[in-house]
Write a protein that holds these residues in place. Structure first.
Motif, PDB file in Angstrom:
ATOM      1  N   CYS A  68      36.032  63.054  20.559  1.00 31.32           N
ATOM      2  CA  CYS A  68      35.451  62.966  19.215  1.00 31.32           C
ATOM      3  C   CYS A  68      34.492  61.764  19.128  1.00 31.32           C
ATOM      4  O   CYS A  68      34.723  60.718  19.731  1.00 31.32           O
ATOM      5  CB  CYS A  68      36.567  62.829  18.184  1.00 31.32           C
ATOM      6  N   GLU A  69      33.407  61.967  18.381  1.00 35.94           N
ATOM      7  CA  GLU A  69      32.392  60.911  18.280  1.00 35.94           C
ATOM      8  C   GLU A  69      32.725  59.889  17.191  1.00 35.94           C
ATOM      9  O   GLU A  69      32.089  58.840  17.088  1.00 35.94           O
ATOM     10  CB  GLU A  69      31.025  61.547  17.989  1.00 35.94           C
ATOM     11  N   CYS A  75      37.917  64.065  14.124  1.00 31.24           N
ATOM     12  CA  CYS A  75      37.368  64.121  12.770  1.00 31.24           C
ATOM     13  C   CYS A  75      37.182  65.566  12.298  1.00 31.24           C
ATOM     14  O   CYS A  75      37.180  65.839  11.113  1.00 31.24           O
ATOM     15  CB  CYS A  75      36.027  63.390  12.719  1.00 31.24           C
ATOM     16  N   ASN A  76      37.026  66.483  13.246  1.00 34.00           N
ATOM     17  CA  ASN A  76      36.760  67.884  12.942  1.00 34.00           C
ATOM     18  C   ASN A  76      35.464  68.090  12.146  1.00 34.00           C
ATOM     19  O   ASN A  76      35.300  69.086  11.450  1.00 34.00           O
ATOM     20  CB  ASN A  76      37.947  68.535  12.217  1.00 34.00           C
ATOM     21  N   ARG A  77      34.559  67.108  12.242  1.00 35.90           N
ATOM     22  CA  ARG A  77      33.255  67.222  11.572  1.00 35.90           C
ATOM     23  C   ARG A  77      32.109  67.016  12.569  1.00 35.90           C
ATOM     24  O   ARG A  77      31.052  67.608  12.432  1.00 35.90           O
ATOM     25  CB  ARG A  77      33.136  66.170  10.472  1.00 35.90           C
ATOM     26  N   CYS A  78      32.345  66.173  13.610  1.00 38.00           N
ATOM     27  CA  CYS A  78      31.258  65.860  14.542  1.00 38.00           C
ATOM     28  C   CYS A  78      30.921  67.070  15.419  1.00 38.00           C
ATOM     29  O   CYS A  78      31.680  68.030  15.485  1.00 38.00           O
ATOM     30  CB  CYS A  78      31.622  64.658  15.410  1.00 38.00           C
ATOM     31  N   CYS A  81      33.718  67.916  18.024  1.00 42.00           N
ATOM     32  CA  CYS A  81      34.882  68.565  17.406  1.00 42.00           C
ATOM     33  C   CYS A  81      34.559  70.013  17.046  1.00 42.00           C
ATOM     34  O   CYS A  81      35.326  70.923  17.366  1.00 42.00           O
ATOM     35  CB  CYS A  81      35.322  67.809  16.161  1.00 42.00           C
TER      36      CYS A  81
END
Ligand SMILES: [Zn+2]
Length: 538
Positions: A68-69, A75-78, A81
């Motif tokens: 993950c960034e 984060c499940n947004r980057c 993910c």
């Protein structure tokens, strides 16, 4: 993605995306979270546990955590993910060892693993059902695990850790996944039910939880199925659906037949009985799946894909079909077909299938039949068995001098000559081969015994059978055996018949007839021990 059609909408939609989302599995979550926080993640994990307990979901969460960034990982947004969620991430390689089990697959993995990740920090390999790898592939994998590149993370997953080589086990950190508790399952399913506004009775949820048997995946899949029904979900609706989704157990049962594991086979049947499953339906379902194996074996597997079988179940059958010969499948189907016919007139619904399982699993059944292909018919086969029994006791020429005694199974051997036969007795004698053939699949020993009895009388409601030994009488009077015989005789005579067994005197006979009887008795004595162990102890 293939998985989309297999798993259904809810499974993907509600698949856990963070460790926190993962219901249950507290020790797994704790271990991974603290190792991650301390920057001490292992380079290789082995996730062990039953199917549907979240092993692959957790593997993907872990893949996100390491790549993950954002700080708040995952984060499940980057981009990383999101690409892992939608299956497009090039640095996450998922291998299903059930279908890529060979050395070539692992060799190519070893080649590629030297290359750095394309866009992420780590290359993550998830090898599912890793216990299915061949020995050579395991050895190649072991070399990789011994000198892993620093940019690689291995997550191996298995439902059967007993099949894993010790050398591999010593190179990985093992984490155990447990079946969900009913509370955990109910909690998870209720959340989905609420969000999806599914109209379902409280009782039906409980029954859904029970059917899922601790597997989140199965629970959510079942929920997906019923949600598409577009009606109020009652307990009955769930029960009906389960009829179709009992595949896993049927599959296990077929495996028991393959392994000739009588105890395991009967245990599965007893579980079905406890669930109140209809044994006639169960027998049909079993036959249907064996028929699928025949079709797959003979190149017609393509006929079976959805809607007949899910892709997952189809793949399981393809694997299984490799282990059965056509001959074995035909013989098993034949035994089950007979059991199904018998189930129409048995008073113990589970009996025909139980006995069929015992027969299929008995060491002499399938192989013997396959080895004796040259024999043309049952009669010939029976003749050969009797002849073999006699050979050690009787001179060859005597066999030829008394062929009729061997060839004709008939209850008349000891019949008093003075007694003139009633039409009913004649009818029973005429049908005696049918009686023996009908009983044979249920109980070899009872069939053997019925070759040496005589019918002493037949009234409107009763057939009196005379036997030479008291232990014959005890065997015949065992409730299961008497029920079986009574239902067959009732069927032949077209009215309700009770069987009475009386002890007769042993008639005088020529020496070799006596020898036949002794040969048969050996078999009966062996069988008697079996029967008394299982039937008449109480
Ligand atoms: Zn992220």
């Amino acid at each position: 993605m293939a998985e989309q059609s297999l798993m259904g909408v809810f499974y993907l939609k509600y698949r856990p995306q963070t460790l926190k989302d993962l219901v249950g599995q507290e020790s797994v979550k704790k271990t991974l979270q603290s190792a991650y926080s301390a920057n001490k993640l292992s380079h290789a994990y082995l996730f062990v546990g039953p199917r549907g307990t979240g092993k692959t979901s957790t593997a993907r969460i872990l893949a996100k955590m390491v790549n993950c960034e954002e700080k708040d990982s995952p984060c499940n947004r980057c981009t990383t993910c999101l690409s892992i969620t939608d299956g497009s991430n090039l640095d996450l390689i998922e291998i299903d060892a059930a279908s890529n089990r060979g050395i070539e697959d692992i060799r190519s993995l070893r080649e590629k693993i030297k290359l750095s990740p394309t866009s992420s920090k780590k290359k993550v390999y998830i090898i599912d059902e890793v216990h299915m790898l061949t020995t050579e592939a395991f050895n190649a994998l072991l070399k990789t695990l011994e000198e892993p590149p620093s940019h690689a993370l291995f997550i191996l997953a298995t439902t059967d850790v007993s099949k894993m080589p010790k050398t591999i086990l010593s190179r990985v950190q093992r984490l155990d996944f447990k079946l969900a508790s009913p509370q955990e399952l109910e909690e998870t399913l209720s959340k989905i039910i609420k969000q999806e506004k599914i109209d379902i009775e409280e009782d039906a949820i409980k029954s859904l939880v029970k059917k899922a048997e601790g597997s989140f995946r199965d629970g959510v899949k079942l929920l997906d199925q019923i949600a598409s029904l577009d009606k109020k979900i009652t307990k009955e609706v769930i029960e009906n659906i389960f009829q179709e989704s009992g595949f896993g157990e049927i599959f296990k049962l077929i495996n028991c037949l393959l392994q000739k594991d009588t105890t395991a086979g009967l245990t599965i049947l007893s579980n079905f009985a406890q669930k109140g499953v209809d044994f006639k339906q169960l027998n049909l379902l079993l036959m249907e799946n064996l028929r699928y194996l025949v079709l797959i074996k003979n190149g017609l597997g393509a006929l079976l894909v959805e809607p007949h079988l899910s892709n997952e179940n189809y793949q399981s059958l393809v694997e299984l079909s490799a282990n059965f010969s056509n001959q074995t499948l035909i013989k098993i189907l034949d035994i089950l077909q007979k059991a199904y016919e018998k189930s129409k007139f048995t008073s113990i619904p589970s009996l025909p299938l139980e006995l069929a399982v015992v027969e299929i699993c008995s060491p002499e059944s399938i192989e013997t039949v396959e080895n004796k292909q040259s024999l043309q018919s049952n009669d010939l086969r029976e003749l050969k068995v009797v002849v073999e029994d006699r050979e050690s006791k009787i001179e060859e020429e005597q066999i030829h001098s008394q062929p009729s005694i061997i060839k004709e199974p008939s209850p008349t051997i000891h019949h008093p000559p003075s007694n003139s036969d009633s039409p009913d007795i004649l009818k029973l004698k005429e049908k005696w081969t049918f009686v023996l053939e009908t009983i044979r699949p249920y109980n070899f020993s009872l069939e053997a015994l019925l070759r040496s009895i005589s019918i002493s009388d037949c009234t409107d409601s009763q057939v009196i059978i005379e036997v030479p030994y008291s232990f014959h009488q005890r065997i015949m009077e065992a409730p299961k055996n008497r029920d079986l015989l009574e239902s067959i005789l009732s069927d032949i005579l077209g009215r309700s018949i009770k069987v009475s067994v009386i002890l007769g005197s042993r008639p005088a006979r020529s020496e070799d007839v006596a020898n036949i009887e002794i040969a048969a008795d050996d078999e009966i004595i062996r069988a008697a021990a079996e029967i008394f162990n299982s039937d008449t102890v109480n």
